[in-house]
Design a protein around this motif. Structure first.
Motif, PDB file in Angstrom:
ATOM      1  N   THR A  44      16.667   7.804 -53.095  1.00 64.12           N
ATOM      2  CA  THR A  44      17.015   7.792 -51.524  1.00 64.12           C
ATOM      3  C   THR A  44      18.142   6.662 -51.558  1.00 64.12           C
ATOM      4  OG1 THR A  44      15.458   5.957 -51.028  1.00 64.12           O
ATOM      5  CG2 THR A  44      14.688   8.257 -50.702  1.00 64.12           C
ATOM      6  N   ASP A  86      18.249   7.834 -46.374  1.00 59.26           N
ATOM      7  CA  ASP A  86      17.436   7.163 -45.706  1.00 59.26           C
ATOM      8  C   ASP A  86      18.090   6.014 -44.609  1.00 59.26           C
ATOM      9  OD1 ASP A  86      18.416   5.057 -47.260  1.00 59.26           O
ATOM     10  OD2 ASP A  86      16.654   4.451 -48.084  1.00 59.26           O
ATOM     11  N   LYS A  92      12.228   5.053 -42.976  1.00 64.67           N
ATOM     12  CA  LYS A  92      12.722   6.288 -43.235  1.00 64.67           C
ATOM     13  C   LYS A  92      12.764   6.573 -44.975  1.00 64.67           C
ATOM     14  CE  LYS A  92      15.011  10.229 -42.494  1.00 64.67           C
ATOM     15  NZ  LYS A  92      14.465  11.387 -41.827  1.00 64.67           N
ATOM     16  N   THR A  93      12.965   5.552 -45.603  1.00 66.20           N
ATOM     17  CA  THR A  93      12.820   5.189 -47.076  1.00 66.20           C
ATOM     18  C   THR A  93      11.302   5.840 -47.507  1.00 66.20           C
ATOM     19  OG1 THR A  93      14.296   3.340 -47.205  1.00 66.20           O
ATOM     20  CG2 THR A  93      13.022   4.106 -49.259  1.00 66.20           C
ATOM     21  N   GLN A  96      10.944   9.581 -46.741  1.00 69.37           N
ATOM     22  CA  GLN A  96      11.689  10.503 -47.713  1.00 69.37           C
ATOM     23  C   GLN A  96      11.013  10.148 -49.169  1.00 69.37           C
ATOM     24  OE1 GLN A  96      13.379  12.562 -46.417  1.00 69.37           O
ATOM     25  NE2 GLN A  96      15.536  11.980 -46.022  1.00 69.37           N
ATOM     26  N   THR A 112      16.944   4.067 -56.485  1.00 69.64           N
ATOM     27  CA  THR A 112      16.932   3.824 -54.833  1.00 69.64           C
ATOM     28  C   THR A 112      17.568   2.444 -54.595  1.00 69.64           C
ATOM     29  OG1 THR A 112      14.724   3.025 -55.437  1.00 69.64           O
ATOM     30  CG2 THR A 112      14.811   5.173 -54.579  1.00 69.64           C
ATOM     31  N   PRO A 117      14.404  -1.524 -48.081  1.00 70.50           N
ATOM     32  CA  PRO A 117      14.077  -0.054 -48.689  1.00 70.50           C
ATOM     33  C   PRO A 117      12.991  -0.063 -49.884  1.00 70.50           C
ATOM     34  CG  PRO A 117      16.264   0.129 -47.813  1.00 70.50           C
ATOM     35  CD  PRO A 117      15.713  -1.529 -48.095  1.00 70.50           C
TER      36      PRO A 117
END
Length: 404
Positions: A44, A86, A92-93, A96, A112, A117
């Motif tokens: 992400t 993300d 959101k991370t 995903q 990532t 995150p």
């Protein structure tokens, strides 16, 4: 040589060879995302939002793996990178990454980005024995193999960087007054804590003002005004690209004649210094580990030749000059080195084992003298930095490579 001889002797036994092949096939069958023709990995990155300047990292890594695939892949397998947006938002991370692990069935996570995150997904990935490799952050919390054996960082730690800056300040301006702009999360707090540790008993007197910001804020102009008003003659900018550019520009516009240190998460000329203004960026000091492709000093380096050939074919002139893209080229090369070391055993356990067995790997685009080194009890691959100063065109070397 001894290991090679031992392996030859082992393979001389037909039964042993059969067992080895069967074990590799079993490991492959048990590893999501790994087939006879493919290695599926996930990541992400913030392709949208305030940190979208980092999106070039994912685009570069996808292009790098395409180059590897065009050459036949690794042991006949193509690398399939699934890179999702993300927005630099931890919730959101999490969403995903669950999609990548549970729906896409990736073999592991790669590069990532971001402290918050990555912290949001670390426990989930470790609970499920999914490698979280070469995390794109310098937070020390991602180098803890005893408690989180499936998570490994990549970037030099923020503590290492702050220690280097602190030592440089003590050597060059021991009576200086320091102000610090920092992101209000683990990224920023790691810097501040490490700086105070390095300054020791002088920290209380030398650090005269601190100001934090949230990534949801539109600007840090008011924080810079407050810091300038403190009378500090040293300004440490611990900020990601958007806010770093604002701080550079505002501090110049205020006529603030401070020595300015810039976090090495924001050295990109293309996405930080040009938006801030190249003239306004003169004199900045940073701790670098990636070659500045805009500096003619490096024009004959093999890394630059590789980078030029790659961007000519797979990217563009814009990415050629972007420090974030050059960084991605190096970390993707490191990931490929790990997969090469894995041979036919691409089980998650062996991927982590090989990631923790990198010995003086001179990844492309690293400043000469800086290498990638890991071991089972060392999950901090890069622990050296080179001080650099910006002359209005490129980053220039100051002194020798420094170790924490």
């Amino acid at each position: 040589m001894k290991a090679m001889i031992t392996r030859r002797l082992f393979l001389q036994s037909g039964a042993a060879a059969t067992a080895l092949a069967a074990g590799a096939r079993a490991a492959q069958a048990d590893t999501p995302g790994v087939t006879d023709t493919e290695i599926k990995i996930g990541q992400t990155l913030p392709y949208s939002g305030s940190e979208s300047a980092y999106g070039v990292i994912g685009r570069t890594e996808a292009a790098f793996f395409k180059m590897i695939n065009d050459k036949g892949g690794l042991n006949g397998r193509k690398i399939d990178l699934i890179s999702l947006d993300d927005g630099y938002s931890p919730p959101k991370t999490v969403e995903q990454v669950r999609r990548l692990v549970e729906d896409e069935k990736v073999a592991f996570l790669f590069n990532t980005l971001g402290t918050a995150p990555n912290l949001a997904i670390r426990q989930y990935l470790n609970d499920n024995n999914v490698p979280q490799l070469f995390v794109a952050t310098g937070a020390n919390i991602f180098a803890d193999p005893a408690r989180y054996p499936w998570t490994m960082g990549y970037n030099p730690s923020y503590e290492t960087e702050a220690h280097v800056y602190g030592k440089h300040i003590l050597a060059t301006k021991p009576d200086g007054k320091i102000s610090v702009l920092f992101q209000n999360d683990g990224f920023g707090r790691d810097y501040l804590d490490a700086l105070k540790e390095t300054l020791g008993d002088k920290a209380g007197a030398m650090i005269v003002k601190e100001a934090s910001y949230e990534t949801s804020e539109p600007t840090v102009d008011s924080q810079v005004v407050t810091l300038q008003g403190s009378g500090a003659d040293i300004f440490l900018i611990v900020a990601t690209p958007k806010f770093a550019a604002q701080a550079i520009r505002k501090s110049y516009d205020l006529g603030w004649n401070a020595v300015r240190y810039l976090s090495n998460v924001s050295p990109s000329i293309a996405t930080v210094l040009k938006p801030a203004g190249l003239e306004k960026s003169k004199g900045l000091i940073t701790g670098g580990y990636v070659i500045d492709v805009n500096d003619p000093h490096w024009k004959d380096q093999p890394s630059i030749q590789e980078w030029k050939a790659f961007t000519d074919k797979y990217m563009s002139a814009k990415e050629y000059g972007d420090a974030n893209a050059a960084y991605a080229f190096g970390v993707a090369s490191t990931m490929v080195q790990v997969l090469k070391q894995c041979g036919s055993d691409l089980s998650r356990e062996n991927v982590m084992r090989q990631a923790a067995n990198l010995k003086s790997f001179a990844a492309p685009m690293l400043i000469p003298g800086i290498t990638v080194d890991t071991s089972p009890d060392n999950f901090s691959p890069i622990r050296q930095l080179q001080l650099l100063t910006f002359d209005g065109t490129s980053w220039q070397i100051v002194g020798a490579v420094m170790h924490d």
